[in-house]
Scaffold this motif. Structure first.
Motif, short mmCIF file in Angstrom:
data_model
loop_
_atom_site.label_atom_id
_atom_site.label_comp_id
_atom_site.label_asym_id
_atom_site.label_seq_id
_atom_site.Cartn_x
_atom_site.Cartn_y
_atom_site.Cartn_z
N VAL A 181 -1.96 -7.27 0.16
CA VAL A 181 -1.47 -7.12 -1.21
C VAL A 181 -2.65 -6.83 -2.13
CG1 VAL A 181 -0.13 -8.18 -3.05
CG2 VAL A 181 0.32 -8.82 -0.67
N PRO A 182 -2.64 -5.69 -2.83
CA PRO A 182 -3.75 -5.36 -3.72
C PRO A 182 -3.75 -6.24 -4.96
CG PRO A 182 -1.99 -3.76 -3.96
CD PRO A 182 -1.59 -4.65 -2.82
N PRO A 183 -4.85 -6.29 -5.70
CA PRO A 183 -4.90 -7.09 -6.93
C PRO A 183 -3.76 -6.73 -7.86
CG PRO A 183 -7.09 -6.29 -6.36
CD PRO A 183 -6.15 -5.63 -5.40
N GLY A 184 -3.05 -7.77 -8.34
CA GLY A 184 -1.91 -7.57 -9.23
C GLY A 184 -0.64 -7.15 -8.52
N GLY A 185 -0.70 -7.04 -7.19
CA GLY A 185 0.47 -6.61 -6.42
C GLY A 185 1.48 -7.70 -6.20
N TYR A 203 -3.45 -18.24 -7.62
CA TYR A 203 -4.91 -18.20 -7.73
C TYR A 203 -5.44 -16.78 -7.51
CZ TYR A 203 -4.42 -23.27 -6.96
OH TYR A 203 -4.07 -24.59 -7.02
N LEU A 204 -4.76 -16.01 -6.67
CA LEU A 204 -5.21 -14.64 -6.38
C LEU A 204 -4.72 -13.63 -7.43
CD1 LEU A 204 -4.64 -14.51 -2.50
CD2 LEU A 204 -6.81 -14.73 -3.71
N GLY A 205 -3.93 -14.09 -8.40
CA GLY A 205 -3.45 -13.20 -9.45
C GLY A 205 -2.39 -12.23 -8.97
N LEU A 206 -1.59 -12.64 -8.00
CA LEU A 206 -0.54 -11.78 -7.45
C LEU A 206 0.83 -12.24 -7.95
CD1 LEU A 206 -1.82 -11.65 -3.75
CD2 LEU A 206 -2.37 -10.09 -5.64
N HIS A 207 1.83 -11.41 -7.73
CA HIS A 207 3.21 -11.75 -8.07
C HIS A 207 3.93 -12.19 -6.79
CE1 HIS A 207 2.75 -10.05 -12.07
NE2 HIS A 207 2.18 -9.01 -11.51
N LEU A 208 4.79 -13.19 -6.92
CA LEU A 208 5.57 -13.68 -5.79
C LEU A 208 7.05 -13.52 -6.10
CD1 LEU A 208 5.57 -15.11 -3.01
CD2 LEU A 208 5.73 -17.28 -4.25
N GLU A 209 7.76 -12.82 -5.21
CA GLU A 209 9.20 -12.65 -5.35
C GLU A 209 9.90 -13.47 -4.27
OE1 GLU A 209 11.01 -11.16 -7.49
OE2 GLU A 209 9.76 -9.72 -8.55
N SER A 210 10.99 -14.13 -4.67
CA SER A 210 11.74 -15.00 -3.77
C SER A 210 12.91 -14.24 -3.14
CB SER A 210 12.26 -16.22 -4.54
OG SER A 210 12.97 -17.07 -3.70
N LEU A 211 13.05 -14.38 -1.82
CA LEU A 211 14.10 -13.68 -1.09
C LEU A 211 15.22 -14.64 -0.69
CD1 LEU A 211 11.84 -11.55 1.26
CD2 LEU A 211 13.30 -10.66 -0.57
N HIS A 233 4.72 -4.94 -1.90
CA HIS A 233 3.72 -4.53 -0.93
C HIS A 233 3.87 -5.19 0.44
CE1 HIS A 233 1.88 -3.73 -4.90
NE2 HIS A 233 1.38 -2.68 -4.29
N ALA A 234 4.29 -6.44 0.45
CA ALA A 234 4.32 -7.17 1.73
C ALA A 234 5.35 -8.28 1.66
CB ALA A 234 2.94 -7.74 2.06
N VAL A 235 5.72 -8.77 2.84
CA VAL A 235 6.65 -9.89 2.95
C VAL A 235 6.04 -10.93 3.88
CG1 VAL A 235 7.97 -8.71 4.77
CG2 VAL A 235 9.00 -10.62 3.52
N TYR A 236 6.08 -12.19 3.45
CA TYR A 236 5.54 -13.30 4.23
C TYR A 236 6.68 -14.00 4.95
CZ TYR A 236 3.42 -17.89 5.18
OH TYR A 236 2.98 -19.04 5.79
#
Length: 461
Positions: A181-185, A203-211, A233-236
């Motif tokens: 995930v790139p910065p701000g991604g 802490y990494l300054g990223l956005h998290l979307e809930s599925l 960008h990615a899914v965990y």
């Protein structure tokens, strides 16, 4: 004094981010004070003429930023400035309570003896680079080949140079997210997921979307819908027993998720920390889509907690990036632990510890099935925990607090959600965190509390 409300006329697109930003500014300037309860989502949606989904996503964004926290059955509340998330487990063992709050494998004296024996072997066989070198290439090359051979047993065919060896799952997860995930991604994750994911992303300054979830993990339709909006960008994923509901996603479900990720060019981060302990598990995502999966395979949950080493498998196109991210955050996995792990893999100790763990967990699952019969419990035969769903009239945090006062520590389900969502609450009960007698006592205590919930519990003084 009238309570502060957002200005519907000042909203811009996307509306949920604009709404969240209004709340954030109100909190920053003190218009919304610490501890203040936000309006219920549906009520605010009606007042502003917005959809419930828009308001829900705005509250989720506020939770992601660490500005508010949701409490099931009570609502969402403004957090103190700089508030840090609470761990779902006890920070240190309590003498007064049976500790079933922290997720760990079953251990006994044998594990301590085995570690002492292993450290003795290291004292006699430690190669000079493991103690004297800072250079990754002079310390770990042989261990990468051992790792590749180990992963091949689980169906992952990967060359040694595409494996990053880390000090356990947390550095591997951090490296994987920074790589994918790139910065701000934006990263997507299930609505019930790893409790450390929320603060890490913040802490990494990223956005998290809930599925949204279905019976096998994330909803394929929900992932596809989110991906179609763009900027994902990615899914965990935690597809094999380590997730809060202890689900093991089936082969067809995994294939469907892979197809969606290929269609939208998404990277998959696969946390597979139970890996070989799951009997007859489907092929991992790393075997299905090696070109887009960062796979985390570790040993602390399947052997013994002190063996803090994990393997991070990366796609060829991301190999250099992953190596760089790990270098700047961790530099190198602890060489002496990597040396011990490789020795134990080669001499069969790791396989023996995993077999022992499977048998020990089977005993505990039989006990849990007996004592928790008739309750709403989710688990898997090789999982390290139970996910116990609570009656609608019980708030998770209150139930956890009352359980602790009565002598057992368990984890609140709220710790595993990115935001406050509608639906019943739950608690997580670890099966390996205590001795078998303490586990029995703790399960009986929780069962007794659940059998007494026809009306809300009064607080203990």
């Amino acid at each position: 004094m009238n309570p502060w409300l957002p200005d519907a006329a000042a909203l811009s697109r996307p509306a949920y981010l604009s709404l969240a930003e209004q709340f954030a500014q109100a909190i920053q300037r003190g218009a919304l004070a610490t501890g203040e309860r936000l309006l219920p989502q549906r009520q605010l949606a009606d007042l502003l003429g917005l959809s419930l989904q828009t308001v829900s996503r705005a509250y989720e964004e506020l939770g992601r930023r660490g500005l508010v926290a949701g409490q099931v059955g009570r609502g969402s509340f403004v957090l103190p400035a700089g508030a840090e998330p609470r761990a779902p487990y006890l920070a240190q063992r309590s003498r007064e309570a049976v500790d079933l709050s922290i997720l760990k494998p079953v251990t006994d004296q044998m594990h301590l003896d085995k570690m002492r024996e292993g450290l003795g072997w290291l004292a006699d066989n430690l190669p000079p680079p493991a103690a004297l070198s800072f250079r990754v290439n002079s310390v770990l090359p042989a261990h990468h080949q051992v790792a590749a051979n180990w992963l091949a047993r689980g169906g992952i065919d990967v060359p040694p140079e595409r494996i990053v060896i880390t000090d356990g799952a947390t550095p591997a997860i951090t490296t994987a997210i920074m790589t994918a995930v790139p910065p701000g991604g934006t990263l997507a994750a299930p609505s019930l997921t790893h409790h450390l994911l929320f603060p890490l992303v913040r802490y990494l300054g990223l956005h998290l979307e809930s599925l949204p979830l279905d019976d096998e993990g994330i909803s394929p339709a929900g992932l596809d819908k989110l991906a179609r909006r763009g900027n994902l960008h990615a899914v965990y994923l935690q597809p094999a027993g380590i997730n809060p509901r202890a689900i093991v996603a089936g082969a067809d479900h995994r294939a469907e998720i892979v197809a969606i990720c290929r269609r939208h060019d998404l990277t998959i981060i696969e946390n597979d920390m139970l890996n070989s302990i799951i009997v007859d598990r489907p092929p991992p995502y790393a075997a299905l889509a090696p070109e887009r999966v960062l796979h985390i395979n570790g040993f602390t949950k399947t052997t013994l907690p002190g063996l803090r080493v994990a393997y991070l498998v990366v796609p060829e196109r991301l190999a250099t990036a992953a190596s760089n991210r790990h270098l700047v955050t961790n530099w190198i996995a602890t060489p002496v632990m990597v040396e011990l792990l490789s020795h134990w893999i080669l001499d069969g100790t790791i396989s023996g510890l995993i077999d022992w763990q499977c048998k020990a967990l089977a005993v505990r699952h039989r006990l849990a099935a007996e004592l928790m019969s008739g309750l709403s419990v989710r688990t898997h035969p090789q999982a390290l925990h139970l996910w116990v769903e609570l009656p609608p009239n019980l708030a998770e945090d209150e139930f956890v607090t009352q359980a602790h006062k009565r002598g057992v520590a368990i984890a609140s389900g709220r710790s595993f959600r990115p935001c406050d969502r509608p639906g019943g609450g739950a608690v997580r009960i670890a099966l390996g965190a205590a001795g078998i007698d303490d586990l029995r006592r703790g399960l009986l205590l929780v069962r007794g509390m659940l059998n007494q919930t026809a009306e809300p519990m009064l607080p203990l003084i």
